[in-house]
Design a protein around this motif. Sequence first.
Motif, PDB file in Angstrom:
ATOM      1  N   GLY A 142       0.789  -1.230   0.000  1.00  0.00           N
ATOM      2  CA  GLY A 142       0.000   0.000   0.000  1.00  0.00           C
ATOM      3  C   GLY A 142       0.818   1.275   0.000  1.00  0.00           C
ATOM      4  N   THR A 143       2.082   1.190   0.368  1.00  0.00           N
ATOM      5  CA  THR A 143       2.977   2.349   0.310  1.00  0.00           C
ATOM      6  C   THR A 143       4.247   1.916  -0.413  1.00  0.00           C
ATOM      7  OG1 THR A 143       4.184   1.852   2.354  1.00  0.00           O
ATOM      8  CG2 THR A 143       2.132   3.151   2.571  1.00  0.00           C
ATOM      9  N   ASP A 144       5.001   2.869  -0.919  1.00  0.00           N
ATOM     10  CA  ASP A 144       6.241   2.530  -1.619  1.00  0.00           C
ATOM     11  C   ASP A 144       7.186   1.739  -0.714  1.00  0.00           C
ATOM     12  OD1 ASP A 144       5.325   3.801  -3.893  1.00  0.00           O
ATOM     13  OD2 ASP A 144       6.488   5.641  -3.555  1.00  0.00           O
ATOM     14  N   LYS A 145       7.302   2.158   0.540  1.00  0.00           N
ATOM     15  CA  LYS A 145       8.201   1.492   1.485  1.00  0.00           C
ATOM     16  C   LYS A 145       7.769   0.042   1.717  1.00  0.00           C
ATOM     17  CE  LYS A 145       9.781   1.660   6.232  1.00  0.00           C
ATOM     18  NZ  LYS A 145       9.209   1.800   7.526  1.00  0.00           N
ATOM     19  N   ASP A 146       6.477  -0.170   1.962  1.00  0.00           N
ATOM     20  CA  ASP A 146       5.990  -1.520   2.204  1.00  0.00           C
ATOM     21  C   ASP A 146       6.091  -2.382   0.946  1.00  0.00           C
ATOM     22  OD1 ASP A 146       5.411  -1.108   4.913  1.00  0.00           O
ATOM     23  OD2 ASP A 146       3.425  -0.325   4.446  1.00  0.00           O
ATOM     24  N   GLU A 147       5.786  -1.792  -0.196  1.00  0.00           N
ATOM     25  CA  GLU A 147       5.896  -2.546  -1.440  1.00  0.00           C
ATOM     26  C   GLU A 147       7.340  -2.969  -1.676  1.00  0.00           C
ATOM     27  OE1 GLU A 147       5.085  -2.266  -6.227  1.00  0.00           O
ATOM     28  OE2 GLU A 147       4.325  -0.687  -4.943  1.00  0.00           O
ATOM     29  N   ALA A 148       8.297  -2.088  -1.375  1.00  0.00           N
ATOM     30  CA  ALA A 148       9.711  -2.441  -1.541  1.00  0.00           C
ATOM     31  C   ALA A 148      10.075  -3.642  -0.681  1.00  0.00           C
ATOM     32  CB  ALA A 148      10.596  -1.245  -1.200  1.00  0.00           C
ATOM     33  N   GLN A 149       9.476  -3.733   0.502  1.00  0.00           N
ATOM     34  CA  GLN A 149       9.732  -4.882   1.381  1.00  0.00           C
ATOM     35  C   GLN A 149       9.198  -6.168   0.745  1.00  0.00           C
ATOM     36  OE1 GLN A 149      11.281  -4.583   4.655  1.00  0.00           O
ATOM     37  NE2 GLN A 149      11.509  -6.741   4.210  1.00  0.00           N
ATOM     38  N   VAL A 150       7.983  -6.104   0.204  1.00  0.00           N
ATOM     39  CA  VAL A 150       7.404  -7.279  -0.460  1.00  0.00           C
ATOM     40  C   VAL A 150       8.265  -7.682  -1.651  1.00  0.00           C
ATOM     41  CG1 VAL A 150       5.401  -8.186  -1.719  1.00  0.00           C
ATOM     42  CG2 VAL A 150       5.046  -6.742   0.313  1.00  0.00           C
ATOM     43  N   VAL A 151       8.673  -6.702  -2.448  1.00  0.00           N
ATOM     44  CA  VAL A 151       9.517  -6.988  -3.614  1.00  0.00           C
ATOM     45  C   VAL A 151      10.843  -7.614  -3.171  1.00  0.00           C
ATOM     46  CG1 VAL A 151      10.808  -5.958  -5.530  1.00  0.00           C
ATOM     47  CG2 VAL A 151       8.440  -5.279  -5.120  1.00  0.00           C
ATOM     48  N   SER A 152      11.399  -7.136  -2.057  1.00  0.00           N
ATOM     49  CA  SER A 152      12.670  -7.708  -1.593  1.00  0.00           C
ATOM     50  C   SER A 152      12.503  -9.169  -1.198  1.00  0.00           C
ATOM     51  CB  SER A 152      13.238  -6.891  -0.427  1.00  0.00           C
ATOM     52  OG  SER A 152      12.537  -7.125   0.772  1.00  0.00           O
ATOM     53  N   TRP A 153      11.367  -9.526  -0.611  1.00  0.00           N
ATOM     54  CA  TRP A 153      11.134 -10.928  -0.253  1.00  0.00           C
ATOM     55  C   TRP A 153      10.981 -11.787  -1.504  1.00  0.00           C
ATOM     56  CZ3 TRP A 153       7.050  -8.897   3.597  1.00  0.00           C
ATOM     57  CH2 TRP A 153       7.682  -8.478   4.771  1.00  0.00           C
ATOM     58  N   ILE A 154      10.272 -11.247  -2.485  1.00  0.00           N
ATOM     59  CA  ILE A 154      10.101 -11.991  -3.734  1.00  0.00           C
ATOM     60  C   ILE A 154      11.443 -12.122  -4.445  1.00  0.00           C
ATOM     61  CG2 ILE A 154       9.038 -11.962  -6.023  1.00  0.00           C
ATOM     62  CD1 ILE A 154       6.601 -10.575  -4.664  1.00  0.00           C
ATOM     63  N   THR A 155      12.215 -11.039  -4.454  1.00  0.00           N
ATOM     64  CA  THR A 155      13.527 -11.073  -5.083  1.00  0.00           C
ATOM     65  C   THR A 155      14.416 -12.089  -4.379  1.00  0.00           C
ATOM     66  OG1 THR A 155      13.308  -8.770  -5.751  1.00  0.00           O
ATOM     67  CG2 THR A 155      15.540  -9.681  -5.722  1.00  0.00           C
ATOM     68  N   ALA A 156      14.381 -12.099  -3.050  1.00  0.00           N
ATOM     69  CA  ALA A 156      15.167 -13.071  -2.289  1.00  0.00           C
ATOM     70  C   ALA A 156      14.725 -14.485  -2.619  1.00  0.00           C
ATOM     71  CB  ALA A 156      15.041 -12.810  -0.793  1.00  0.00           C
ATOM     72  N   ALA A 157      13.486 -14.656  -2.991  1.00  0.00           N
ATOM     73  CA  ALA A 157      12.966 -15.974  -3.365  1.00  0.00           C
ATOM     74  C   ALA A 157      13.201 -16.261  -4.846  1.00  0.00           C
ATOM     75  CB  ALA A 157      11.476 -16.056  -3.043  1.00  0.00           C
ATOM     76  N   ALA A 158      13.985 -15.428  -5.498  1.00  0.00           N
ATOM     77  CA  ALA A 158      14.437 -15.638  -6.871  1.00  0.00           C
ATOM     78  C   ALA A 158      13.380 -15.389  -7.938  1.00  0.00           C
ATOM     79  CB  ALA A 158      15.042 -17.023  -7.047  1.00  0.00           C
ATOM     80  N   LEU A 159      12.389 -14.603  -7.630  1.00  0.00           N
ATOM     81  CA  LEU A 159      11.418 -14.224  -8.654  1.00  0.00           C
ATOM     82  C   LEU A 159      11.841 -12.902  -9.251  1.00  0.00           C
ATOM     83  CD1 LEU A 159       8.655 -14.744 -10.024  1.00  0.00           C
ATOM     84  CD2 LEU A 159       7.644 -13.366  -8.234  1.00  0.00           C
ATOM     85  N   LEU A 160      11.830 -12.799 -10.538  1.00  0.00           N
ATOM     86  CA  LEU A 160      12.156 -11.540 -11.195  1.00  0.00           C
ATOM     87  C   LEU A 160      10.902 -10.671 -11.219  1.00  0.00           C
ATOM     88  CD1 LEU A 160      14.289 -12.866 -14.160  1.00  0.00           C
ATOM     89  CD2 LEU A 160      15.093 -11.837 -12.034  1.00  0.00           C
ATOM     90  N   ALA A 161      10.856  -9.706 -10.298  1.00  0.00           N
ATOM     91  CA  ALA A 161       9.720  -8.780 -10.261  1.00  0.00           C
ATOM     92  C   ALA A 161       9.802  -7.855 -11.466  1.00  0.00           C
ATOM     93  CB  ALA A 161       9.757  -7.974  -8.969  1.00  0.00           C
ATOM     94  N   PRO A 162       8.632  -7.469 -12.011  1.00  0.00           N
ATOM     95  CA  PRO A 162       8.645  -6.564 -13.172  1.00  0.00           C
ATOM     96  C   PRO A 162       9.449  -5.302 -12.893  1.00  0.00           C
ATOM     97  CG  PRO A 162       6.433  -7.350 -12.700  1.00  0.00           C
ATOM     98  CD  PRO A 162       7.307  -7.798 -11.565  1.00  0.00           C
TER      99      PRO A 162
END
Length: 180
Positions: free
Chosen positions: A64-84
């Motif tokens: 819902g916020t840029d900061k929180d979204e960055a956290q979600v993206v970092s978890w996905i990135t750590a899980a080896a998913l290439l976020a758009p």
Amino acid sequence: MAFNVRATRALGEDYARIFGMQPDMDVALAATGEHHVLSVAESIKRKLPAEVVVAQACAHTHPGTDKDEAQVVSWITAAALLAPGGKSLPLPRRAEGFLVHLGDHDFVLSVPAAQWLTPVLRDVARERYGLSGSDLDGAPFNQLRNYIYSQASIMRLYGVLVTEGPKGVARVTESIVRRA
């Protein structure tokens, strides 16, 4: 986890009933289980849909916020998913991730409840089962505590503590140990 599934389902039903919004409950419920980075990586390995992976990664915060979204993206990135683009989630943000996040909020009470119950159970272990010294900080107490929690949930015991006090917790504990 059963509580989280029920909470997520109820939230989805309320979004549909009250707001006329139809979240994909298959996605939300599939994402409600294990949701730490290794579990997200397993979902990727098993080729679960991206919507499920994103919703799964949203359990501990929301986009819902840029900061929180960055956290979600970092978890996905750590899980080896290439976020758009590597910096954000697909637009528009899907409701399912928010439902999973809201449905996972039992920790707000269940974690402190477990912490508050520990000294009460130590007293019970000391008074009723004769544990003392290092036994109260080691395996004997941990085994007793874990067995008690496996038979009566932390939240049930916390409810007993709130309504009946430490004597009520001792009563429930004794009934569990007596059955064993």
